[in-house]
Motif scaffolding. Sequence first.
Motif, PDB file in Angstrom:
ATOM      1  N   GLY A 157       0.903  -1.219   0.055  1.00 47.28           N
ATOM      2  CA  GLY A 157       0.250  -0.123  -0.016  1.00 47.28           C
ATOM      3  C   GLY A 157       0.780   1.164   0.054  1.00 47.28           C
ATOM      4  N   LYS A 158       0.158   2.378  -0.070  1.00 44.81           N
ATOM      5  CA  LYS A 158       0.815   3.588  -0.078  1.00 44.81           C
ATOM      6  C   LYS A 158       1.669   3.785   1.042  1.00 44.81           C
ATOM      7  N   HIS A 159       0.998   3.338   2.129  1.00 43.22           N
ATOM      8  CA  HIS A 159       1.885   3.587   3.456  1.00 43.22           C
ATOM      9  C   HIS A 159       2.801   2.655   3.692  1.00 43.22           C
ATOM     10  N   GLY A 160       3.418   1.795   2.527  1.00 41.93           N
ATOM     11  CA  GLY A 160       4.571   1.040   2.790  1.00 41.93           C
ATOM     12  C   GLY A 160       4.369  -0.503   3.442  1.00 41.93           C
ATOM     13  N   ALA A 169      -4.089  -3.833   6.679  1.00 43.28           N
ATOM     14  CA  ALA A 169      -2.725  -3.648   6.935  1.00 43.28           C
ATOM     15  C   ALA A 169      -2.326  -3.943   8.290  1.00 43.28           C
ATOM     16  N   SER A 170      -3.287  -4.385   8.932  1.00 51.95           N
ATOM     17  CA  SER A 170      -3.237  -4.660  10.366  1.00 51.95           C
ATOM     18  C   SER A 170      -2.647  -5.941  10.915  1.00 51.95           C
ATOM     19  N   ASN A 198      -6.248   6.786  -5.770  1.00 46.66           N
ATOM     20  CA  ASN A 198      -7.174   7.621  -5.661  1.00 46.66           C
ATOM     21  C   ASN A 198      -7.594   7.628  -4.268  1.00 46.66           C
ATOM     22  N   CYS A 199      -6.697   7.284  -3.364  1.00 47.78           N
ATOM     23  CA  CYS A 199      -7.028   7.455  -1.804  1.00 47.78           C
ATOM     24  C   CYS A 199      -5.887   8.259  -1.119  1.00 47.78           C
ATOM     25  N   ARG A 200      -5.993   8.982  -0.330  1.00 49.35           N
ATOM     26  CA  ARG A 200      -5.138  10.095   0.345  1.00 49.35           C
ATOM     27  C   ARG A 200      -5.213   9.615   1.936  1.00 49.35           C
ATOM     28  N   ILE A 201      -6.019   8.978   2.281  1.00 47.87           N
ATOM     29  CA  ILE A 201      -6.216   8.878   3.819  1.00 47.87           C
ATOM     30  C   ILE A 201      -4.731   8.679   4.532  1.00 47.87           C
ATOM     31  N   CYS A 202      -4.033   7.901   4.257  1.00 42.64           N
ATOM     32  CA  CYS A 202      -2.836   7.733   5.115  1.00 42.64           C
ATOM     33  C   CYS A 202      -2.013   9.103   4.987  1.00 42.64           C
ATOM     34  N   GLU A 203      -1.786   9.401   3.609  1.00 38.31           N
ATOM     35  CA  GLU A 203      -1.157  10.605   3.297  1.00 38.31           C
ATOM     36  C   GLU A 203      -1.514  11.618   4.252  1.00 38.31           C
ATOM     37  N   ASP A 204      -2.841  12.022   4.270  1.00 38.27           N
ATOM     38  CA  ASP A 204      -3.295  13.039   5.015  1.00 38.27           C
ATOM     39  C   ASP A 204      -3.023  12.983   6.626  1.00 38.27           C
ATOM     40  N   ALA A 205      -3.315  11.456   7.026  1.00 38.77           N
ATOM     41  CA  ALA A 205      -3.223  11.550   8.543  1.00 38.77           C
ATOM     42  C   ALA A 205      -1.827  11.412   9.120  1.00 38.77           C
ATOM     43  N   CYS A 206      -0.819  11.160   8.237  1.00 38.55           N
ATOM     44  CA  CYS A 206       0.469  11.115   8.592  1.00 38.55           C
ATOM     45  C   CYS A 206       1.072  12.452   9.241  1.00 38.55           C
ATOM     46  N   PRO A 207       1.417  12.491  10.451  1.00 35.40           N
ATOM     47  CA  PRO A 207       1.632  13.845  11.078  1.00 35.40           C
ATOM     48  C   PRO A 207       3.109  14.329  10.466  1.00 35.40           C
ATOM     49  N   PRO A 208       4.126  13.847  10.403  1.00 38.91           N
ATOM     50  CA  PRO A 208       5.337  14.194   9.754  1.00 38.91           C
ATOM     51  C   PRO A 208       5.266  14.381   8.181  1.00 38.91           C
ATOM     52  N   GLU A 209       4.056  13.844   7.589  1.00 41.71           N
ATOM     53  CA  GLU A 209       3.936  14.171   6.046  1.00 41.71           C
ATOM     54  C   GLU A 209       5.005  12.896   5.298  1.00 41.71           C
ATOM     55  N   PRO A 233      11.462   9.784  13.157  1.00 39.08           N
ATOM     56  CA  PRO A 233      11.658  10.502  14.414  1.00 39.08           C
ATOM     57  C   PRO A 233      10.021  10.648  15.252  1.00 39.08           C
ATOM     58  N   PHE A 234       9.082  10.868  14.467  1.00 30.02           N
ATOM     59  CA  PHE A 234       7.567  10.766  15.012  1.00 30.02           C
ATOM     60  C   PHE A 234       7.415   9.191  15.476  1.00 30.02           C
ATOM     61  N   PHE A 235       7.686   8.155  14.711  1.00 37.71           N
ATOM     62  CA  PHE A 235       7.617   7.079  14.987  1.00 37.71           C
ATOM     63  C   PHE A 235       8.307   6.518  16.361  1.00 37.71           C
ATOM     64  N   ASN A 236       9.648   7.009  16.711  1.00 36.98           N
ATOM     65  CA  ASN A 236      10.369   6.665  17.609  1.00 36.98           C
ATOM     66  C   ASN A 236       9.762   7.484  19.008  1.00 36.98           C
ATOM     67  N   GLN A 237       9.111   8.723  18.625  1.00 37.40           N
ATOM     68  CA  GLN A 237       8.487   9.448  19.912  1.00 37.40           C
ATOM     69  C   GLN A 237       7.242   8.914  20.140  1.00 37.40           C
ATOM     70  N   THR A 238       6.553   7.934  19.337  1.00 38.80           N
ATOM     71  CA  THR A 238       5.037   7.423  19.707  1.00 38.80           C
ATOM     72  C   THR A 238       5.084   6.032  19.891  1.00 38.80           C
ATOM     73  N   HIS A 239       6.077   5.361  20.302  1.00 39.57           N
ATOM     74  CA  HIS A 239       6.084   3.960  20.364  1.00 39.57           C
ATOM     75  C   HIS A 239       5.642   3.212  19.279  1.00 39.57           C
ATOM     76  N   GLY A 240       5.979   3.605  18.025  1.00 40.23           N
ATOM     77  CA  GLY A 240       5.860   2.720  17.005  1.00 40.23           C
ATOM     78  C   GLY A 240       4.645   3.460  16.112  1.00 40.23           C
ATOM     79  N   CYS A 241       4.204   4.527  16.357  1.00 35.46           N
ATOM     80  CA  CYS A 241       3.158   5.254  15.652  1.00 35.46           C
ATOM     81  C   CYS A 241       1.691   4.391  15.227  1.00 35.46           C
ATOM     82  N   ALA A 242       2.043   3.815  14.079  1.00 32.43           N
ATOM     83  CA  ALA A 242       1.040   3.059  13.295  1.00 32.43           C
ATOM     84  C   ALA A 242      -0.254   3.751  13.045  1.00 32.43           C
ATOM     85  N   ILE A 243      -0.486   5.116  12.873  1.00 30.40           N
ATOM     86  CA  ILE A 243      -1.417   5.692  12.567  1.00 30.40           C
ATOM     87  C   ILE A 243      -1.775   5.294  11.127  1.00 30.40           C
ATOM     88  N   CYS A 244      -0.678   5.405  10.303  1.00 36.87           N
ATOM     89  CA  CYS A 244      -1.251   4.918   8.640  1.00 36.87           C
ATOM     90  C   CYS A 244      -1.920   3.639   8.667  1.00 36.87           C
TER      91      CYS A 244
END
Length: 273
Positions: A157-160, A169-170, A198-209, A233-244
């Motif tokens: 996926g776009k989020h890698g 992706a879970s 045609n989807c931008r959901i993860c792109e828009d949700a990723c805090p550090p773009e 850097p964001f991933f490491n400050q947030t225990h692994g992020c996983a927002i995307c």
Amino acid sequence: MQGYFYQQSAKVPEFGEKRAQRMEIAEAPLPPLAEQKRQATPVEWTGELDQFVASHVCDMTGVAEMKPEWVFEGYHIAQSRVIMLGVHHNYDAIAKAPEVEAGLQVVDQYIRAARAAKIVAGWIRTQGWEAEAVTGPMTGSLTMIPPALACGFGELGKHGSIINPEFGASFRLSAVLTDAPFAVTPTRSHGVDDFCQNCRICEDACPPEALSAEKQVVRGVRKWYVDFDRCLPFFNQTHGCAICIAVCPWSRPGVGVNLAAKLARRAERSAAD
Ligand code: SF4
Ligand code: SF4
């Protein structure tokens, strides 16, 4: 970077306790090698992996023929087969990303993935064939996403992360290396690539773009690209992020299978026109 990640998460003692549990599983000895090598057809070997899904040891399995490009520089993998194992996150927990609950859920699933790899490797050894468990998140010699794509777990996926129709992706991965003659499982395409265009959901949700709107050429292959200099850097400050992973529509329970069926019908209609 991994050291900094562990340093950050040490602020929440539960991470340390869970990681110790994972290490205990990863370091436990495998059962002795049976003297007699079991003989079965490749299809029979692979069919027997279903028992581990049926007994909830893991949630999916697949088999790929090992390729040298999946091995990190400076390492060597001699085995001919890589068995991939997938374990599904609890959606309610991962949906809390980037809060601590989501990070703990990821560690819980790495524990389960490690246990699954040890159980499958142990089972193969009791059949008289050598096997080695590869447990995450630091996987030593093997990069796990390419064999998981090759063995039919889904598409990138776009989020890698890999998107699978049943689990989105879970999910997390572990692997088993062996020369036992398992039949390889086919790659699977279920319309993710077009969907992501045609989807931008993860792109828009990723805090550090860190996610790009367009694919990029990476080591000669055009693919979705994650800018890890932004992500980590964001991933490491947030225990692994996983927002995307959490926001991807495919990850919502029950959505992926229906979406894949709808995209397949649409593709059939376009082929017929
Ligand atoms: S893990 Fe977080 S920071 Fe990294 S790409 Fe995904 S949303 Fe962005
Ligand atoms: S959120 Fe949308 S663009 Fe991102 S990986 Fe999921 S489907 Fe693709």
